[in-house]
Scaffold this active site. Structure first.
Site, PDB file in Angstrom:
ATOM      1  N   GLU A  12       0.762  -1.040   0.064  1.00 17.32           N
ATOM      2  CA  GLU A  12       0.037  -0.060  -0.139  1.00 17.32           C
ATOM      3  C   GLU A  12       0.941   1.249   0.139  1.00 17.32           C
ATOM      4  O   GLU A  12       0.588   2.190  -0.703  1.00 17.32           O
ATOM      5  CB  GLU A  12      -0.848  -0.001   1.024  1.00 17.32           C
ATOM      6  CG  GLU A  12      -1.847  -1.049   1.118  1.00 17.32           C
ATOM      7  CD  GLU A  12      -1.411  -2.299   1.951  1.00 17.32           C
ATOM      8  OE1 GLU A  12      -2.120  -3.005   2.755  1.00 17.32           O
ATOM      9  OE2 GLU A  12      -0.324  -2.431   2.288  1.00 17.32           O
ATOM     10  N   CYS A  65      -0.160   1.886   6.803  1.00 16.13           N
ATOM     11  CA  CYS A  65      -0.719   1.973   5.574  1.00 16.13           C
ATOM     12  C   CYS A  65      -1.972   2.968   5.630  1.00 16.13           C
ATOM     13  O   CYS A  65      -2.213   3.645   4.697  1.00 16.13           O
ATOM     14  CB  CYS A  65      -0.954   0.773   4.834  1.00 16.13           C
ATOM     15  SG  CYS A  65       0.803  -0.032   4.647  1.00 16.13           S
TER      16      CYS A  65
END
Length: 159
Positions: free
Chosen positions: A57, A88
């Protein structure tokens, strides 16, 4: 809000990318950032073997942020095969991405990883991280957990 057919199509792509990540010797995680018009802005696999912050991510968000500002990213969606971790989720928030769709929950991932030192789970749901922010981030997931778990089957050690 419910997942759309487009969400399912991009989730299918990110699940395949997660399997590719595993096949190439990385942790089985992948992410994509998709613009509101359906254009893939960035896609990435996990690279945390050399940099513990190089989650899929974060890698995708960095790529997307290099070319697109927060105003454009506000309409974008982050697709991930697993629920974004606290790091993330924070990266998603700070990048300005306004929507997240993920396959497997953090709780399901913990069932697979157990106490494997390669994935010391920080159990903090992404919805909790986003709820602490000053602007909304839409979250859809978990979706298709059984499919999302497939790339992780027999990958993690349980010392």
């Amino acid at each position: 809000m419910n997942a759309t057919p487009r969400d399912h199509a991009f989730l299918t792509r990110v699940l395949a990318l997660a399997q590719r990540s595993r096949d190439e010797g990385h942790h089985p995680f992948a992410a994509m950032v998709v613009a509101a018009d359906g254009t893939v802005i960035a896609e990435a696999m996990n690279a945390s073997g050399s940099d513990r912050t190089a989650h899929a991510e974060m890698n995708a968000l960095r790529l997307a942020s290099q070319k697109h500002g927060p105003a454009e990213l506000a309409g974008a969606t982050l697709y991930s095969n697993a629920e974004p971790c606290a790091m993330c989720s924070g990266g998603t928030y700070w990048s300005g991405v306004g929507r997240v769709v993920y396959g497997m929950s953090e709780a399901s991932l913990l069932e697979l990883t157990g106490s494997d030192p390669e994935n010391p789970t920080l159990s903090l749901p992404c919805r909790t991280v986003f709820a602490a922010g000053q602007r909304p981030t839409e979250v859809i997931g978990p979706l298709r957990e059984d499919e999302a778990r497939a790339a992780h089957k027999d990958f993690w050690r349980h010392p």
